[in-house]
Scaffold this motif. Sequence first.
Motif, PDB file in Angstrom:
ATOM      1  N   PHE A 226     -49.597  21.663  36.378  1.00  0.00           N
ATOM      2  CA  PHE A 226     -50.726  22.194  36.417  1.00  0.00           C
ATOM      3  C   PHE A 226     -51.685  21.702  37.404  1.00  0.00           C
ATOM      4  CE2 PHE A 226     -49.064  22.864  32.279  1.00  0.00           C
ATOM      5  CZ  PHE A 226     -49.036  24.210  32.123  1.00  0.00           C
ATOM      6  N   LYS A 227     -51.120  21.189  38.485  1.00  0.00           N
ATOM      7  CA  LYS A 227     -51.761  20.446  39.602  1.00  0.00           C
ATOM      8  C   LYS A 227     -52.807  21.473  40.376  1.00  0.00           C
ATOM      9  CE  LYS A 227     -51.155  17.500  43.748  1.00  0.00           C
ATOM     10  NZ  LYS A 227     -51.865  18.341  44.503  1.00  0.00           N
ATOM     11  N   ASN A 228     -54.007  21.149  40.708  1.00  0.00           N
ATOM     12  CA  ASN A 228     -54.784  21.897  41.516  1.00  0.00           C
ATOM     13  C   ASN A 228     -55.109  23.253  40.741  1.00  0.00           C
ATOM     14  OD1 ASN A 228     -56.017  22.207  43.915  1.00  0.00           O
ATOM     15  ND2 ASN A 228     -54.738  23.813  44.712  1.00  0.00           N
ATOM     16  N   CYS A 229     -55.179  23.303  39.340  1.00  0.00           N
ATOM     17  CA  CYS A 229     -55.803  24.518  38.765  1.00  0.00           C
ATOM     18  C   CYS A 229     -57.276  24.158  38.535  1.00  0.00           C
ATOM     19  CB  CYS A 229     -55.186  24.733  37.235  1.00  0.00           C
ATOM     20  SG  CYS A 229     -53.564  25.202  37.007  1.00  0.00           S
ATOM     21  N   LYS A 230     -58.059  24.573  39.209  1.00  0.00           N
ATOM     22  CA  LYS A 230     -59.548  24.410  39.418  1.00  0.00           C
ATOM     23  C   LYS A 230     -60.215  24.980  38.353  1.00  0.00           C
ATOM     24  CE  LYS A 230     -59.129  22.388  43.570  1.00  0.00           C
ATOM     25  NZ  LYS A 230     -59.177  20.705  43.490  1.00  0.00           N
ATOM     26  N   ASN A 231     -59.773  25.960  37.740  1.00  0.00           N
ATOM     27  CA  ASN A 231     -60.576  26.718  36.545  1.00  0.00           C
ATOM     28  C   ASN A 231     -60.152  25.979  35.139  1.00  0.00           C
ATOM     29  OD1 ASN A 231     -60.195  29.008  38.700  1.00  0.00           O
ATOM     30  ND2 ASN A 231     -62.164  29.377  37.600  1.00  0.00           N
ATOM     31  N   LEU A 232     -59.340  25.010  35.051  1.00  0.00           N
ATOM     32  CA  LEU A 232     -58.799  24.616  33.708  1.00  0.00           C
ATOM     33  C   LEU A 232     -59.911  23.473  33.496  1.00  0.00           C
ATOM     34  CD1 LEU A 232     -56.453  24.251  31.902  1.00  0.00           C
ATOM     35  CD2 LEU A 232     -55.758  22.626  33.169  1.00  0.00           C
ATOM     36  N   THR A 233     -60.638  23.711  32.025  1.00  0.00           N
ATOM     37  CA  THR A 233     -61.550  22.869  31.454  1.00  0.00           C
ATOM     38  C   THR A 233     -61.014  21.928  30.470  1.00  0.00           C
ATOM     39  OG1 THR A 233     -62.409  24.772  30.106  1.00  0.00           O
ATOM     40  CG2 THR A 233     -63.365  24.261  32.281  1.00  0.00           C
ATOM     41  N   SER A 234     -59.988  22.838  29.603  1.00  0.00           N
ATOM     42  CA  SER A 234     -59.470  22.002  28.554  1.00  0.00           C
ATOM     43  C   SER A 234     -58.014  22.193  28.342  1.00  0.00           C
ATOM     44  CB  SER A 234     -60.283  21.971  27.234  1.00  0.00           C
ATOM     45  OG  SER A 234     -60.028  23.399  26.896  1.00  0.00           O
ATOM     46  N   ILE A 235     -57.251  20.977  27.611  1.00  0.00           N
ATOM     47  CA  ILE A 235     -55.786  21.230  27.360  1.00  0.00           C
ATOM     48  C   ILE A 235     -55.861  20.680  25.756  1.00  0.00           C
ATOM     49  CG2 ILE A 235     -53.525  20.276  28.070  1.00  0.00           C
ATOM     50  CD1 ILE A 235     -55.004  19.135  30.408  1.00  0.00           C
ATOM     51  N   ASN A 236     -55.030  21.735  25.346  1.00  0.00           N
ATOM     52  CA  ASN A 236     -54.321  21.301  23.823  1.00  0.00           C
ATOM     53  C   ASN A 236     -52.937  21.231  23.938  1.00  0.00           C
ATOM     54  OD1 ASN A 236     -56.723  21.608  21.556  1.00  0.00           O
ATOM     55  ND2 ASN A 236     -56.827  23.135  22.962  1.00  0.00           N
ATOM     56  N   ILE A 237     -52.564  19.805  23.550  1.00  0.00           N
ATOM     57  CA  ILE A 237     -51.159  19.341  23.908  1.00  0.00           C
ATOM     58  C   ILE A 237     -50.495  18.969  22.386  1.00  0.00           C
ATOM     59  CG2 ILE A 237     -49.401  17.439  24.533  1.00  0.00           C
ATOM     60  CD1 ILE A 237     -51.702  17.064  26.869  1.00  0.00           C
ATOM     61  N   PRO A 238     -49.400  19.601  22.072  1.00  0.00           N
ATOM     62  CA  PRO A 238     -49.084  19.699  20.648  1.00  0.00           C
ATOM     63  C   PRO A 238     -48.259  18.439  20.540  1.00  0.00           C
ATOM     64  CG  PRO A 238     -47.502  20.859  21.996  1.00  0.00           C
ATOM     65  CD  PRO A 238     -48.695  20.869  22.793  1.00  0.00           C
ATOM     66  N   GLU A 239     -47.830  18.126  19.355  1.00  0.00           N
ATOM     67  CA  GLU A 239     -47.284  16.834  18.624  1.00  0.00           C
ATOM     68  C   GLU A 239     -45.962  16.834  19.291  1.00  0.00           C
ATOM     69  OE1 GLU A 239     -46.523  14.227  14.626  1.00  0.00           O
ATOM     70  OE2 GLU A 239     -47.234  16.262  14.600  1.00  0.00           O
ATOM     71  N   SER A 240     -45.077  17.868  19.543  1.00  0.00           N
ATOM     72  CA  SER A 240     -43.793  17.812  20.111  1.00  0.00           C
ATOM     73  C   SER A 240     -43.743  17.324  21.165  1.00  0.00           C
ATOM     74  CB  SER A 240     -43.290  19.445  20.189  1.00  0.00           C
ATOM     75  OG  SER A 240     -44.081  20.221  20.976  1.00  0.00           O
ATOM     76  N   VAL A 241     -44.786  17.304  22.268  1.00  0.00           N
ATOM     77  CA  VAL A 241     -44.620  16.498  23.605  1.00  0.00           C
ATOM     78  C   VAL A 241     -44.514  15.243  23.660  1.00  0.00           C
ATOM     79  CG1 VAL A 241     -45.838  16.222  25.833  1.00  0.00           C
ATOM     80  CG2 VAL A 241     -46.260  18.430  24.556  1.00  0.00           C
ATOM     81  N   THR A 242     -43.435  14.777  24.302  1.00  0.00           N
ATOM     82  CA  THR A 242     -43.060  13.303  24.291  1.00  0.00           C
ATOM     83  C   THR A 242     -42.966  12.784  25.877  1.00  0.00           C
ATOM     84  OG1 THR A 242     -40.661  14.092  24.721  1.00  0.00           O
ATOM     85  CG2 THR A 242     -41.343  13.362  22.493  1.00  0.00           C
ATOM     86  N   SER A 243     -43.320  13.606  26.715  1.00  0.00           N
ATOM     87  CA  SER A 243     -43.412  13.080  28.371  1.00  0.00           C
ATOM     88  C   SER A 243     -44.426  13.929  28.970  1.00  0.00           C
ATOM     89  CB  SER A 243     -42.335  12.689  28.933  1.00  0.00           C
ATOM     90  OG  SER A 243     -41.508  13.773  28.970  1.00  0.00           O
ATOM     91  N   ILE A 244     -45.325  13.415  29.951  1.00  0.00           N
ATOM     92  CA  ILE A 244     -46.030  14.339  30.675  1.00  0.00           C
ATOM     93  C   ILE A 244     -45.716  13.706  32.026  1.00  0.00           C
ATOM     94  CG2 ILE A 244     -48.458  14.740  31.278  1.00  0.00           C
ATOM     95  CD1 ILE A 244     -49.194  14.417  28.394  1.00  0.00           C
ATOM     96  N   GLY A 245     -45.405  14.565  33.119  1.00  0.00           N
ATOM     97  CA  GLY A 245     -44.874  14.161  34.428  1.00  0.00           C
ATOM     98  C   GLY A 245     -46.014  13.564  35.325  1.00  0.00           C
ATOM     99  N   GLU A 246     -45.502  13.154  36.388  1.00  0.00           N
ATOM    100  CA  GLU A 246     -46.490  12.411  37.382  1.00  0.00           C
ATOM    101  C   GLU A 246     -47.325  13.545  38.010  1.00  0.00           C
ATOM    102  OE1 GLU A 246     -46.447   9.844  41.421  1.00  0.00           O
ATOM    103  OE2 GLU A 246     -44.523  10.574  40.529  1.00  0.00           O
TER     104      GLU A 246
END
Length: 268
Positions: free
Chosen positions: A85-105
Amino acid sequence: AFRSCSSLTSINIPGSVTSIGSSAFYGCSSLDEVHISDIAAWCNLSLGNYDSKPLKNATKLFVNDVLVTDLVIPDGVTSIRSRAFKNCKNLTSINIPESVTSIGENAFYDCSNLYLINIAATTPPTLFSTFREEQIIVVPDKATYDAYCADATWGKYHLLQLTYEEAATKAVTLTANEQVSALYTAIGEDNLKFVYDLTIEGTINGADIYIMRNKMTALRKLDLSQARIVSGGGEYYQGNTTQDDVLGARAFHYLDLWQVELPEQLTS
Protein backbone atom coordinates in the motif's frame (compact mmCIF):
# COMPACT_ATOMS: atom_id res chain seq x y z
CA ALA A 1 3.98 -4.81 -20.03
CA PHE A 2 3.12 -1.11 -19.55
CA ARG A 3 6.64 0.31 -19.44
CA SER A 4 6.80 3.98 -20.46
CA CYS A 5 3.04 4.26 -21.09
CA SER A 6 3.13 7.91 -20.09
CA SER A 7 -0.53 8.51 -21.06
CA LEU A 8 -1.86 5.72 -18.83
CA THR A 9 -3.98 7.30 -16.06
CA SER A 10 -5.91 4.37 -14.56
CA ILE A 11 -5.59 0.60 -14.37
CA ASN A 12 -7.79 -2.24 -13.14
CA ILE A 13 -5.98 -5.25 -11.68
CA PRO A 14 -8.19 -8.33 -11.11
CA GLY A 15 -7.82 -10.61 -8.10
CA SER A 16 -6.62 -13.42 -10.35
CA VAL A 17 -3.28 -11.63 -10.84
CA THR A 18 -0.71 -13.13 -8.44
CA SER A 19 2.47 -11.39 -9.59
CA ILE A 20 3.65 -8.38 -11.59
CA GLY A 21 6.95 -8.59 -13.47
CA SER A 22 9.96 -6.33 -13.11
CA SER A 23 9.54 -2.71 -14.26
CA ALA A 24 6.02 -3.39 -15.57
CA PHE A 25 4.94 0.18 -14.71
CA TYR A 26 8.26 1.97 -15.17
CA GLY A 27 7.77 5.41 -16.71
CA CYS A 28 3.97 5.46 -16.27
CA SER A 29 4.21 9.03 -15.04
CA SER A 30 0.50 9.90 -15.50
CA LEU A 31 -0.87 6.88 -13.65
CA ASP A 32 -3.16 8.22 -10.90
CA GLU A 33 -5.68 5.48 -10.05
CA VAL A 34 -5.34 1.77 -9.31
CA HIS A 35 -8.58 -0.26 -9.17
CA ILE A 36 -8.78 -3.67 -7.49
CA SER A 37 -11.59 -5.93 -6.27
CA ASP A 38 -9.84 -8.25 -3.83
CA ILE A 39 -7.83 -6.80 -0.92
CA ALA A 40 -6.66 -10.24 0.23
CA ALA A 41 -5.20 -10.97 -3.21
CA TRP A 42 -3.59 -7.52 -3.31
CA CYS A 43 -1.91 -8.12 0.08
CA ASN A 44 -0.33 -11.27 -1.34
CA LEU A 45 0.67 -9.83 -4.73
CA SER A 46 4.28 -10.59 -5.66
CA LEU A 47 6.27 -7.74 -7.25
CA GLY A 48 9.34 -8.23 -9.39
CA ASN A 49 11.00 -4.98 -8.32
CA TYR A 50 10.22 -1.41 -7.24
CA ASP A 51 8.99 -0.41 -10.72
CA SER A 52 6.58 -3.34 -10.81
CA LYS A 53 4.33 -1.48 -8.41
CA PRO A 54 1.47 0.48 -10.03
CA LEU A 55 1.20 2.59 -6.86
CA LYS A 56 4.69 3.96 -7.42
CA ASN A 57 3.22 6.91 -9.33
CA ALA A 58 -0.48 6.47 -8.57
CA THR A 59 -1.64 7.71 -5.17
CA LYS A 60 -5.27 6.54 -5.21
CA LEU A 61 -6.31 2.96 -4.58
CA PHE A 62 -9.92 1.95 -5.26
CA VAL A 63 -11.60 -1.25 -4.10
CA ASN A 64 -14.75 -2.02 -6.09
CA ASP A 65 -14.65 1.60 -7.32
CA VAL A 66 -14.58 3.05 -3.78
CA LEU A 67 -11.55 5.15 -2.84
CA VAL A 68 -9.74 3.51 0.07
CA THR A 69 -9.43 5.75 3.13
CA ASP A 70 -10.17 3.39 6.04
CA LEU A 71 -8.58 0.11 5.06
CA VAL A 72 -9.84 -3.18 6.51
CA ILE A 73 -7.57 -6.14 5.85
CA PRO A 74 -9.79 -9.26 5.60
CA ASP A 75 -9.58 -11.90 8.30
CA GLY A 76 -7.58 -14.86 7.06
CA VAL A 77 -4.82 -12.79 5.43
CA THR A 78 -1.54 -13.94 6.97
CA SER A 79 0.94 -11.65 5.24
CA ILE A 80 0.96 -8.11 3.85
CA ARG A 81 3.63 -8.05 1.17
CA SER A 82 6.34 -5.42 0.83
CA ARG A 83 5.17 -2.10 -0.66
CA ALA A 84 1.57 -3.36 -0.87
CA PHE A 85 0.00 0.00 0.00
CA LYS A 86 3.02 2.25 -0.40
CA ASN A 87 2.16 5.79 -1.56
CA CYS A 88 -1.62 5.54 -0.83
CA LYS A 89 -2.08 9.22 0.02
CA ASN A 90 -5.79 8.92 0.86
CA LEU A 91 -5.29 6.18 3.42
CA THR A 92 -6.07 7.43 6.97
CA SER A 93 -6.51 4.26 9.02
CA ILE A 94 -5.87 0.51 8.86
CA ASN A 95 -7.51 -2.42 10.61
CA ILE A 96 -5.24 -5.47 10.68
CA PRO A 97 -6.80 -8.80 11.77
CA GLU A 98 -5.36 -11.33 14.20
CA SER A 99 -4.48 -13.67 11.32
CA VAL A 100 -1.66 -11.41 10.05
CA THR A 101 1.75 -12.74 11.10
CA SER A 102 4.05 -10.59 8.96
CA ILE A 103 4.07 -7.11 7.43
CA GLY A 104 6.57 -6.58 4.63
CA GLU A 105 9.12 -3.84 4.18
CA ASN A 106 7.60 -0.45 3.35
CA ALA A 107 4.10 -1.95 3.08
CA PHE A 108 2.63 1.38 4.20
CA TYR A 109 5.55 3.68 3.46
CA ASP A 110 4.76 7.22 2.30
CA CYS A 111 1.08 6.95 3.23
CA SER A 112 1.31 10.56 4.36
CA ASN A 113 -2.22 10.82 5.82
CA LEU A 114 -2.16 7.51 7.69
CA TYR A 115 -2.42 8.21 11.42
CA LEU A 116 -4.08 5.14 12.97
CA ILE A 117 -3.18 1.45 12.83
CA ASN A 118 -5.61 -0.81 14.70
CA ILE A 119 -4.17 -4.30 15.08
CA ALA A 120 -5.91 -7.34 16.56
CA ALA A 121 -2.99 -9.77 16.60
CA THR A 122 -2.10 -10.67 20.20
CA THR A 123 1.34 -11.87 19.08
CA PRO A 124 3.31 -9.07 17.38
CA PRO A 125 3.66 -9.83 13.65
CA THR A 126 7.09 -9.79 12.09
CA LEU A 127 7.58 -6.19 11.01
CA PHE A 128 10.10 -4.64 8.65
CA SER A 129 10.30 -0.89 9.46
CA THR A 130 6.91 -0.01 8.03
CA PHE A 131 5.43 2.75 10.18
CA ARG A 132 6.49 6.21 11.27
CA GLU A 133 7.09 6.80 14.94
CA GLU A 134 4.38 9.47 15.27
CA GLN A 135 1.63 7.18 13.98
CA ILE A 136 -0.67 5.58 16.54
CA ILE A 137 -0.89 1.80 16.88
CA VAL A 138 -3.88 0.50 18.85
CA VAL A 139 -3.85 -2.94 20.46
CA PRO A 140 -6.80 -4.60 22.23
CA ASP A 141 -5.70 -5.43 25.78
CA LYS A 142 -3.05 -5.09 28.49
CA ALA A 143 -1.29 -8.38 27.78
CA THR A 144 -1.04 -7.56 24.08
CA TYR A 145 0.17 -4.03 24.86
CA ASP A 146 2.96 -5.44 27.06
CA ALA A 147 3.98 -7.90 24.34
CA TYR A 148 4.25 -5.15 21.72
CA CYS A 149 6.14 -2.83 24.08
CA ALA A 150 8.66 -5.61 24.74
CA ASP A 151 9.15 -6.29 21.02
CA ALA A 152 12.33 -4.71 19.65
CA THR A 153 10.58 -3.39 16.51
CA TRP A 154 7.04 -2.59 17.68
CA GLY A 155 8.22 -1.12 20.97
CA LYS A 156 9.56 2.05 19.37
CA TYR A 157 6.14 3.13 18.11
CA HIS A 158 3.32 5.08 19.76
CA LEU A 159 1.26 2.24 21.22
CA LEU A 160 -2.15 2.56 22.84
CA GLN A 161 -4.15 -0.05 24.70
CA LEU A 162 -7.87 0.38 24.02
CA THR A 163 -10.49 -1.96 25.39
CA TYR A 164 -13.42 -0.06 23.85
CA GLU A 165 -13.51 1.94 20.66
CA GLU A 166 -15.47 4.83 22.16
CA ALA A 167 -12.39 6.02 24.05
CA ALA A 168 -10.56 6.75 20.80
CA THR A 169 -13.16 8.92 19.05
CA LYS A 170 -15.00 11.64 20.92
CA ALA A 171 -17.61 14.26 19.99
CA VAL A 172 -18.40 16.67 22.82
CA THR A 173 -20.42 19.86 23.36
CA LEU A 174 -18.70 22.23 25.77
CA THR A 175 -19.31 25.48 27.60
CA ALA A 176 -16.00 27.13 28.45
CA ASN A 177 -15.28 27.23 32.18
CA GLU A 178 -13.03 29.84 33.77
CA GLN A 179 -11.81 27.57 36.56
CA VAL A 180 -11.65 24.01 35.19
CA SER A 181 -11.33 22.83 31.60
CA ALA A 182 -14.72 21.77 30.26
CA LEU A 183 -12.88 19.37 27.93
CA TYR A 184 -11.18 17.68 30.91
CA THR A 185 -14.53 17.28 32.66
CA ALA A 186 -16.37 15.97 29.58
CA ILE A 187 -13.86 13.30 28.58
CA GLY A 188 -12.39 12.37 31.94
CA GLU A 189 -8.77 12.16 33.02
CA ASP A 190 -8.39 8.44 32.29
CA ASN A 191 -9.58 8.78 28.67
CA LEU A 192 -7.72 11.91 27.58
CA LYS A 193 -4.58 10.05 26.52
CA PHE A 194 -6.59 7.66 24.30
CA VAL A 195 -8.46 10.20 22.14
CA TYR A 196 -7.08 10.50 18.62
CA ASP A 197 -10.17 11.95 16.86
CA LEU A 198 -11.95 14.84 18.61
CA THR A 199 -14.93 16.94 17.52
CA ILE A 200 -15.99 19.90 19.67
CA GLU A 201 -19.11 22.04 19.55
CA GLY A 202 -19.80 24.99 21.85
CA THR A 203 -17.12 27.21 23.40
CA ILE A 204 -13.54 26.53 24.47
CA ASN A 205 -10.88 28.69 26.12
CA GLY A 206 -7.26 28.59 27.26
CA ALA A 207 -7.92 25.85 29.80
CA ASP A 208 -9.16 23.54 27.05
CA ILE A 209 -6.22 24.35 24.76
CA TYR A 210 -3.91 23.57 27.68
CA ILE A 211 -5.50 20.12 28.09
CA MET A 212 -5.12 19.36 24.39
CA ARG A 213 -1.46 20.37 24.44
CA ASN A 214 -0.46 18.61 27.65
CA LYS A 215 -2.81 15.66 28.20
CA MET A 216 -3.97 14.46 24.77
CA THR A 217 -0.80 12.90 23.38
CA ALA A 218 -2.66 10.67 20.91
CA LEU A 219 -4.68 13.48 19.32
CA ARG A 220 -4.34 13.48 15.52
CA LYS A 221 -7.68 14.78 14.17
CA LEU A 222 -9.36 17.89 15.60
CA ASP A 223 -12.64 19.35 14.34
CA LEU A 224 -13.44 22.81 15.75
CA SER A 225 -15.63 23.90 12.83
CA GLN A 226 -18.72 24.15 15.07
CA ALA A 227 -16.86 25.50 18.11
CA ARG A 228 -16.00 29.04 19.18
CA ILE A 229 -12.82 30.16 20.91
CA VAL A 230 -13.44 32.61 23.75
CA SER A 231 -11.27 34.47 26.22
CA GLY A 232 -10.45 33.13 29.68
CA GLY A 233 -9.21 29.94 31.24
CA GLY A 234 -5.70 31.20 31.92
CA GLU A 235 -2.48 30.65 30.00
CA TYR A 236 -2.20 27.64 27.75
CA TYR A 237 1.50 28.18 27.06
CA GLN A 238 4.09 30.65 28.39
CA GLY A 239 1.97 33.81 28.55
CA ASN A 240 -0.30 32.89 25.65
CA THR A 241 -4.04 33.16 26.33
CA THR A 242 -7.19 32.89 24.24
CA GLN A 243 -9.25 35.84 23.04
CA ASP A 244 -12.71 35.88 21.49
CA ASP A 245 -12.56 34.37 17.99
CA VAL A 246 -8.76 34.48 17.95
CA LEU A 247 -6.50 31.43 17.74
CA GLY A 248 -3.38 32.53 19.60
CA ALA A 249 0.27 31.78 19.00
CA ARG A 250 1.51 28.24 19.64
CA ALA A 251 -2.02 26.97 20.34
CA PHE A 252 -1.23 23.59 18.78
CA HIS A 253 2.54 23.71 19.11
CA TYR A 254 4.05 20.27 19.87
CA LEU A 255 0.82 18.48 18.95
CA ASP A 256 1.20 15.86 16.18
CA LEU A 257 -2.05 16.90 14.50
CA TRP A 258 -2.68 15.47 11.05
CA GLN A 259 -5.99 17.16 10.35
CA VAL A 260 -7.55 20.33 11.81
CA GLU A 261 -10.80 22.09 11.00
CA LEU A 262 -10.94 25.59 12.48
CA PRO A 263 -13.96 27.52 13.82
CA GLU A 264 -16.04 29.22 11.14
CA GLN A 265 -16.11 32.60 12.92
CA LEU A 266 -12.35 32.73 13.58
CA THR A 267 -10.97 36.21 12.81
CA SER A 268 -7.25 35.56 13.24
